[in-house]
Design a protein around this motif. Structure first.
Motif, PDB file in Angstrom:
ATOM      1  N   VAL A  36       0.864  -1.186   0.000  1.00  0.00           N
ATOM      2  CA  VAL A  36       0.000   0.000   0.000  1.00  0.00           C
ATOM      3  C   VAL A  36       0.894   1.227   0.000  1.00  0.00           C
ATOM      4  CG1 VAL A  36      -1.820   1.243   1.229  1.00  0.00           C
ATOM      5  CG2 VAL A  36      -1.731  -1.242   1.370  1.00  0.00           C
ATOM      6  N   ARG A  37       0.596   2.164  -0.859  1.00  0.00           N
ATOM      7  CA  ARG A  37       1.316   3.437  -0.846  1.00  0.00           C
ATOM      8  C   ARG A  37       0.287   4.547  -0.700  1.00  0.00           C
ATOM      9  NH1 ARG A  37       6.805   3.629  -0.530  1.00  0.00           N
ATOM     10  NH2 ARG A  37       7.170   5.189  -2.134  1.00  0.00           N
ATOM     11  N   GLN A  38       0.552   5.479   0.191  1.00  0.00           N
ATOM     12  CA  GLN A  38      -0.379   6.600   0.344  1.00  0.00           C
ATOM     13  C   GLN A  38       0.180   7.853  -0.305  1.00  0.00           C
ATOM     14  OE1 GLN A  38      -1.998   7.482   4.234  1.00  0.00           O
ATOM     15  NE2 GLN A  38      -3.091   9.239   3.414  1.00  0.00           N
ATOM     16  N   GLY A  39      -0.687   8.558  -1.003  1.00  0.00           N
ATOM     17  CA  GLY A  39      -0.296   9.833  -1.589  1.00  0.00           C
ATOM     18  C   GLY A  39      -1.337  10.893  -1.268  1.00  0.00           C
ATOM     19  N   LYS A  40      -1.186  12.043  -1.911  1.00  0.00           N
ATOM     20  CA  LYS A  40      -2.148  13.116  -1.698  1.00  0.00           C
ATOM     21  C   LYS A  40      -2.828  13.461  -3.017  1.00  0.00           C
ATOM     22  CE  LYS A  40       1.143  15.127   0.576  1.00  0.00           C
ATOM     23  NZ  LYS A  40       2.003  16.161   1.185  1.00  0.00           N
ATOM     24  N   TYR A  41      -4.002  14.024  -2.901  1.00  0.00           N
ATOM     25  CA  TYR A  41      -4.804  14.330  -4.078  1.00  0.00           C
ATOM     26  C   TYR A  41      -5.419  15.713  -3.883  1.00  0.00           C
ATOM     27  CZ  TYR A  41      -8.798  14.032  -7.257  1.00  0.00           C
ATOM     28  OH  TYR A  41      -9.728  14.278  -8.222  1.00  0.00           O
ATOM     29  N   PHE A  42      -5.280  16.576  -4.884  1.00  0.00           N
ATOM     30  CA  PHE A  42      -5.803  17.929  -4.770  1.00  0.00           C
ATOM     31  C   PHE A  42      -6.689  18.242  -5.964  1.00  0.00           C
ATOM     32  CE2 PHE A  42      -1.646  17.728  -2.824  1.00  0.00           C
ATOM     33  CZ  PHE A  42      -1.815  18.356  -1.611  1.00  0.00           C
ATOM     34  N   GLU A  43      -7.768  18.945  -5.706  1.00  0.00           N
ATOM     35  CA  GLU A  43      -8.578  19.491  -6.797  1.00  0.00           C
ATOM     36  C   GLU A  43      -8.552  21.009  -6.685  1.00  0.00           C
ATOM     37  OE1 GLU A  43     -11.841  15.871  -7.345  1.00  0.00           O
ATOM     38  OE2 GLU A  43     -12.465  17.829  -6.623  1.00  0.00           O
ATOM     39  N   ILE A  44      -8.138  21.662  -7.757  1.00  0.00           N
ATOM     40  CA  ILE A  44      -8.088  23.123  -7.762  1.00  0.00           C
ATOM     41  C   ILE A  44      -9.024  23.653  -8.834  1.00  0.00           C
ATOM     42  CG2 ILE A  44      -6.596  25.151  -8.012  1.00  0.00           C
ATOM     43  CD1 ILE A  44      -4.278  23.594  -7.094  1.00  0.00           C
ATOM     44  N   ASP A  45      -9.981  24.482  -8.429  1.00  0.00           N
ATOM     45  CA  ASP A  45     -10.873  25.144  -9.390  1.00  0.00           C
ATOM     46  C   ASP A  45     -10.201  26.420  -9.859  1.00  0.00           C
ATOM     47  OD1 ASP A  45     -12.839  23.242  -9.150  1.00  0.00           O
ATOM     48  OD2 ASP A  45     -13.786  24.256  -7.458  1.00  0.00           O
TER      49      ASP A  45
ATOM     50  N   GLN B  38      -8.470  19.278  -0.646  1.00  0.00           N
ATOM     51  CA  GLN B  38      -7.460  18.233  -0.507  1.00  0.00           C
ATOM     52  C   GLN B  38      -8.102  16.909  -0.190  1.00  0.00           C
ATOM     53  OE1 GLN B  38      -4.029  18.919   2.015  1.00  0.00           O
ATOM     54  NE2 GLN B  38      -3.299  16.854   1.611  1.00  0.00           N
ATOM     55  N   GLY B  39      -7.615  15.861  -0.840  1.00  0.00           N
ATOM     56  CA  GLY B  39      -8.084  14.519  -0.550  1.00  0.00           C
ATOM     57  C   GLY B  39      -6.912  13.578  -0.369  1.00  0.00           C
ATOM     58  N   LYS B  40      -7.210  12.298  -0.296  1.00  0.00           N
ATOM     59  CA  LYS B  40      -6.154  11.311  -0.146  1.00  0.00           C
ATOM     60  C   LYS B  40      -6.181  10.360  -1.329  1.00  0.00           C
ATOM     61  CE  LYS B  40      -7.651  10.883   4.066  1.00  0.00           C
ATOM     62  NZ  LYS B  40      -7.967  10.348   5.403  1.00  0.00           N
ATOM     63  N   TYR B  41      -5.031   9.766  -1.585  1.00  0.00           N
ATOM     64  CA  TYR B  41      -4.890   8.886  -2.735  1.00  0.00           C
ATOM     65  C   TYR B  41      -4.104   7.656  -2.288  1.00  0.00           C
ATOM     66  CZ  TYR B  41      -3.031   7.309  -7.225  1.00  0.00           C
ATOM     67  OH  TYR B  41      -2.683   6.553  -8.311  1.00  0.00           O
ATOM     68  N   PHE B  42      -4.605   6.484  -2.612  1.00  0.00           N
ATOM     69  CA  PHE B  42      -3.938   5.251  -2.209  1.00  0.00           C
ATOM     70  C   PHE B  42      -3.724   4.352  -3.416  1.00  0.00           C
ATOM     71  CE2 PHE B  42      -6.596   6.759   1.227  1.00  0.00           C
ATOM     72  CZ  PHE B  42      -5.770   6.692   2.329  1.00  0.00           C
ATOM     73  N   GLU B  43      -2.582   3.699  -3.450  1.00  0.00           N
ATOM     74  CA  GLU B  43      -2.358   2.641  -4.443  1.00  0.00           C
ATOM     75  C   GLU B  43      -2.143   1.336  -3.687  1.00  0.00           C
ATOM     76  OE1 GLU B  43      -0.252   5.246  -8.016  1.00  0.00           O
ATOM     77  OE2 GLU B  43       0.898   3.737  -6.916  1.00  0.00           O
ATOM     78  N   ILE B  44      -2.946   0.350  -4.032  1.00  0.00           N
ATOM     79  CA  ILE B  44      -2.820  -0.954  -3.383  1.00  0.00           C
ATOM     80  C   ILE B  44      -2.481  -2.004  -4.430  1.00  0.00           C
ATOM     81  CG2 ILE B  44      -3.979  -2.711  -1.972  1.00  0.00           C
ATOM     82  CD1 ILE B  44      -5.718  -0.647  -0.778  1.00  0.00           C
ATOM     83  N   ASP B  45      -1.350  -2.693  -4.235  1.00  0.00           N
ATOM     84  CA  ASP B  45      -0.977  -3.803  -5.117  1.00  0.00           C
ATOM     85  C   ASP B  45      -1.628  -5.072  -4.598  1.00  0.00           C
ATOM     86  OD1 ASP B  45       0.616  -2.213  -6.722  1.00  0.00           O
ATOM     87  OD2 ASP B  45       2.386  -2.519  -5.466  1.00  0.00           O
ATOM     88  N   LEU B  46      -2.310  -5.764  -5.502  1.00  0.00           N
ATOM     89  CA  LEU B  46      -3.065  -6.955  -5.123  1.00  0.00           C
ATOM     90  C   LEU B  46      -2.617  -8.145  -5.960  1.00  0.00           C
ATOM     91  CD1 LEU B  46      -6.518  -5.198  -5.332  1.00  0.00           C
ATOM     92  CD2 LEU B  46      -5.520  -6.021  -3.202  1.00  0.00           C
ATOM     93  N   HIS B  47      -2.796  -9.341  -5.427  1.00  0.00           N
ATOM     94  CA  HIS B  47      -2.553 -10.524  -6.247  1.00  0.00           C
ATOM     95  C   HIS B  47      -3.639 -11.566  -5.997  1.00  0.00           C
ATOM     96  CE1 HIS B  47      -0.555 -11.852  -2.448  1.00  0.00           C
ATOM     97  NE2 HIS B  47      -1.113 -12.994  -2.781  1.00  0.00           N
TER      98      HIS B  47
END
Lengths: 80, 80
Positions: A36-45, B38-47
């Protein structure tokens, strides 16, 4: 116009939040999770520019404020 | 297989981080910014599963751990 920005940690940079989620998923008995990798996400109007200028502006925003380019990558999608 | 998850605050839920970024962009003289969320973003590797099962599993993960469905929405993209 809306800019969607993803900021993710560069490969090789430790991601303790991601690891914590990975362990929690395991203790909740979810199977088949490799990483699992966590990142950030932004929406800009945005208003008042064409798409190309908007993209250039948002790129500058990412470099100066939104992403830490030492350890993070970012990607930008502009939607009309 | 990779799951990409976006977690965003529901409409009407205050977003102080987004507001802070909005103000910072203004003080850096970026023009034309109407709103930042601002939101959050996740990537999950699955098998080990097909796409439909993976989607169902990841949906369950979001409900139980990753998103707070009282104040957040989530969306899931599964890539082979």
């Amino acid at each position: 116009m809306k800019a969607k920005i993803h900021v993710t940690l560069k490969n090789g940079v430790l991601d303790p939040q991601g690891k914590a989620i990975e362990h929690s998923l395991a203790s909740l008995n979810f199977e088949g999770v490799d990483a699992v990798r966590q990142g950030k996400y932004f929406e800009i109007d945005l208003h008042g520019t064409d798409k190309a200028t908007a993209e250039k502006n948002v790129d500058e925003m990412c470099k100066r404020l939104i992403a830490n380019t030492v350890i993070e990558n970012y990607s930008i999608d502009i939607e009309e």
